[in-house]
Scaffold this motif. Structure first.
Motif: not given
Length: 269
Positions: A13-18, A94-104, A109-113
């Motif tokens: 469902x999340x995949x189809x939305x994005x 942070x330890x994984x080296x991710x450039x950003x993380x988003x909480x569900x 629109x925030x993810x797009x920005x």
């Protein structure tokens, strides 16, 4: 040119939305595990990855860590999506080296920005490196790229005299496949590897010409050109002046040097 985004989202469902929200602006690719991620990243040029932490098998943290540890893939920005907002989860993000993380849950629109912002920053870094390939990148998340660029600079600079310095040799020195090396260089510098090698040769040649310690034919040989004529032709194309003319432009006339010495003496030094 449209950017290539890779989605790693087990929730259909999340995949189809994005997919629906991003398809109009980006080329989208789907992966379900590390093997598929690796295959896609090594087959096409991926500009950004959106990954769920809850990936079966290798979770999102491990997957991101592997990406950031892979020299030929470490430049790709990664956004992690997670439903866990605990401090433990934040630390692992942070330890994984991710450039950003988003909480569900999150507004799409925030993810797009966020995607747009990360790609814009990536473009700025690329533009900077294209102009100044071997100067440090003053921005967050650039430590890995600076390390890569420094290693690359050292290999090119140490072999700049070698007429046989080419992409296959440089790829071997960097312990990368030719295809992966080409994609990495093109993404990080916006230059082809051959253009980058040529840029270093000419930069070194300009330094040697300014020193006035070597003849033009010696400078040509020291920077890996097969002949003085090919050196002159390439130099003129870049600097819009002959090597000899460039040397004259950069060297102070003798009367200026004498004036500087006299002034120095008059000041009591």
């Amino acid at each position: 040119m449209r950017n290539n985004l890779l989605l790693i989202l087990p929730d259909k469902k999340e995949q189809d939305l994005l997919l629906k929200r991003f398809i109009s602006n980006y080329n989208l690719y789907i992966a379900g595990n590390w093997a598929e991620v690796l295959h896609l990243a090594e087959t096409i040029s991926i500009q950004l990855i959106i990954c769920s932490v809850e990936v079966p098998g290798v979770n999102g943290w491990e997957l991101c860590s592997q990406l950031k540890s892979a020299l030929h893939l470490s430049h790709i920005p990664v956004i992690l999506l997670t439903a866990d907002d605990s401090f433990r989860s934040r630390i692992k993000n942070l330890e994984s080296g991710a450039d950003a993380f988003v909480n569900r849950p999150y507004p799409v629109s925030y993810l797009e920005a966020l995607v747009s912002n990360l790609l814009a920053n990536r473009a700025k870094i690329t533009a900077h490196v294209a102009c100044y390939p071997f100067k440090p990148i003053i921005t967050a998340h650039a430590a890995g790229e600076d390390s890569f660029i420094k290693r690359l600079h050292d290999h090119i600079y140490n072999n700049v005299h070698n007429c046989s310095l080419n992409v296959p040799l440089l790829a071997r020195l960097m312990n990368m496949s030719r295809a992966a090396f080409y994609r990495k260089i093109k993404t990080v510098t916006d230059l082809t590897p051959n253009d980058l090698i040529n840029k270093v040769r000419l930069s070194r040649a300009a330094e040697l010409l300014q020193s006035a310690e070597y003849k033009v034919n010696e400078v040509a040989r020291m920077t890996g050109f097969h002949s003085q004529s090919s050196f002159a032709k390439t130099f003129i194309k870049t600097f819009k002046v002959t090597p000899t003319g460039y040397r004259r432009m950069k060297m102070k006339p003798k009367w200026q040097k004498k004036a500087a010495v006299s002034l120095f003496a008059e000041n009591g030094h």
